[in-house]
Design a protein around this motif. Structure first.
Motif, PDB file in Angstrom:
ATOM      1  N   LYS A 137       0.839  -1.187   0.000  1.00  0.00           N
ATOM      2  CA  LYS A 137       0.000   0.000   0.000  1.00  0.00           C
ATOM      3  C   LYS A 137       0.881   1.247   0.000  1.00  0.00           C
ATOM      4  CE  LYS A 137      -3.576   0.302   2.728  1.00  0.00           C
ATOM      5  NZ  LYS A 137      -4.509   0.231   3.865  1.00  0.00           N
ATOM      6  N   ALA A 138       0.311   2.334  -0.460  1.00  0.00           N
ATOM      7  CA  ALA A 138       1.028   3.609  -0.431  1.00  0.00           C
ATOM      8  C   ALA A 138       0.245   4.594   0.429  1.00  0.00           C
ATOM      9  CB  ALA A 138       1.202   4.161  -1.834  1.00  0.00           C
ATOM     10  N   LYS A 139       0.988   5.451   1.093  1.00  0.00           N
ATOM     11  CA  LYS A 139       0.409   6.533   1.884  1.00  0.00           C
ATOM     12  C   LYS A 139       1.014   7.820   1.343  1.00  0.00           C
ATOM     13  CE  LYS A 139      -0.426   7.662   6.731  1.00  0.00           C
ATOM     14  NZ  LYS A 139      -0.133   7.238   8.116  1.00  0.00           N
ATOM     15  N   MET A 140       0.138   8.760   1.016  1.00  0.00           N
ATOM     16  CA  MET A 140       0.590   9.994   0.388  1.00  0.00           C
ATOM     17  C   MET A 140      -0.216  11.156   0.975  1.00  0.00           C
ATOM     18  SD  MET A 140       0.636  10.704  -3.727  1.00  0.00           S
ATOM     19  CE  MET A 140      -1.076  10.265  -4.016  1.00  0.00           C
ATOM     20  N   ILE A 141       0.447  12.258   1.252  1.00  0.00           N
ATOM     21  CA  ILE A 141      -0.255  13.464   1.669  1.00  0.00           C
ATOM     22  C   ILE A 141      -0.417  14.334   0.429  1.00  0.00           C
ATOM     23  CG2 ILE A 141      -0.172  15.560   3.069  1.00  0.00           C
ATOM     24  CD1 ILE A 141       1.448  13.957   5.130  1.00  0.00           C
ATOM     25  N   THR A 142      -1.660  14.674   0.141  1.00  0.00           N
ATOM     26  CA  THR A 142      -1.955  15.503  -1.022  1.00  0.00           C
ATOM     27  C   THR A 142      -2.537  16.823  -0.545  1.00  0.00           C
ATOM     28  OG1 THR A 142      -2.431  13.501  -2.306  1.00  0.00           O
ATOM     29  CG2 THR A 142      -3.165  15.595  -3.229  1.00  0.00           C
ATOM     30  N   SER A 143      -2.054  17.905  -1.126  1.00  0.00           N
ATOM     31  CA  SER A 143      -2.563  19.235  -0.833  1.00  0.00           C
ATOM     32  C   SER A 143      -3.087  19.842  -2.129  1.00  0.00           C
ATOM     33  CB  SER A 143      -1.449  20.145  -0.305  1.00  0.00           C
ATOM     34  OG  SER A 143      -0.818  19.570   0.806  1.00  0.00           O
ATOM     35  N   ALA A 144      -4.205  20.548  -2.039  1.00  0.00           N
ATOM     36  CA  ALA A 144      -4.747  21.260  -3.197  1.00  0.00           C
ATOM     37  C   ALA A 144      -5.067  22.684  -2.759  1.00  0.00           C
ATOM     38  CB  ALA A 144      -6.000  20.560  -3.721  1.00  0.00           C
ATOM     39  N   PHE A 145      -4.730  23.616  -3.617  1.00  0.00           N
ATOM     40  CA  PHE A 145      -5.009  25.012  -3.290  1.00  0.00           C
ATOM     41  C   PHE A 145      -5.397  25.762  -4.546  1.00  0.00           C
ATOM     42  CE2 PHE A 145      -0.572  23.928  -3.601  1.00  0.00           C
ATOM     43  CZ  PHE A 145      -0.021  24.861  -4.467  1.00  0.00           C
ATOM     44  N   PRO A 146      -6.473  26.557  -4.449  1.00  0.00           N
ATOM     45  CA  PRO A 146      -7.306  26.781  -3.275  1.00  0.00           C
ATOM     46  C   PRO A 146      -8.146  25.548  -2.948  1.00  0.00           C
ATOM     47  CG  PRO A 146      -8.305  27.855  -5.149  1.00  0.00           C
ATOM     48  CD  PRO A 146      -6.972  27.318  -5.611  1.00  0.00           C
TER      49      PRO A 146
END
Length: 182
Positions: A137-146
């Protein structure tokens, strides 16, 4: 001009010169900024609102209501083989940070495998896609802006279980400024 008159005249001149600056500075100090109503927030690992977005298990840790719609951030916890088809965002930029596992990502025609500690940036209007590769499995932090994309994820998570109806998925995504490439 004697020394006393020079000091008076120079002091008056400096004072007149500084009044506009002082007024501007005072205005900036008293002006409310968009962050004035924001509250700090600590999110522990595993906390947040969990949604299953077509197999992408997302834990939303910061949403628009937390950040004055500046940014949304979630943790993807994804099985091997799961991914997102090539698509384009017209509203938000995204940052992907891999915590565990391996993610094959394509941004603007360039494909690479990201491992723990690696980061990719996908600006809006640039095609991109990602898929979990390898056997873990993969764990990823994703950010989107705005922020705002979290509303689309909620709609997608509310679709009936089973294989997704791509036409419905594409319509929901299209309503949020995201289109899939053919």
């Amino acid at each position: 001009m004697d020394k006393k008159n020079f000091i008076k005249t120079a002091g008056l001149g400096i004072g007149v010169a500084l009044i506009p600056e002082a007024a501007i500075s005072e205005g900036l100090l008293n002006k409310e900024t968009s962050t004035a109503n924001l509250k700090s927030k600590i999110i522990r690992d595993g906390e947040g609102n969990v949604v299953n977005v077509l197999g992408d298990i997302q834990t939303h840790i910061l949403v628009g209501s937390d950040t004055d719609n500046q940014i949304v951030e979630w943790v993807d916890d994804v099985e091997p083989g799961v991914g997102i088809p090539p698509h384009i965002h017209t509203k938000e930029d995204e940052i992907f940070r891999v915590i565990e596992g391996q993610i094959e990502i394509m941004v603007d025609g360039k494909t690479t495998v990201l491992k723990a500690g690696d980061t990719a940036f996908a600006p809006k209007n640039i095609p991109h896609t990602w898929t979990v590769v390898g056997t873990e499995k993969a764990k990823m932090i994703t950010s989107a802006f705005p922020a705002g994309i979290e509303m689309m994820f909620k709609e997608l998570a509310d679709l009936p279980p089973g294989p997704p109806d791509f036409e419905k998925v594409a319509k929901i995504c299209g309503n949020h400024g995201i289109s899939f490439l053919k």
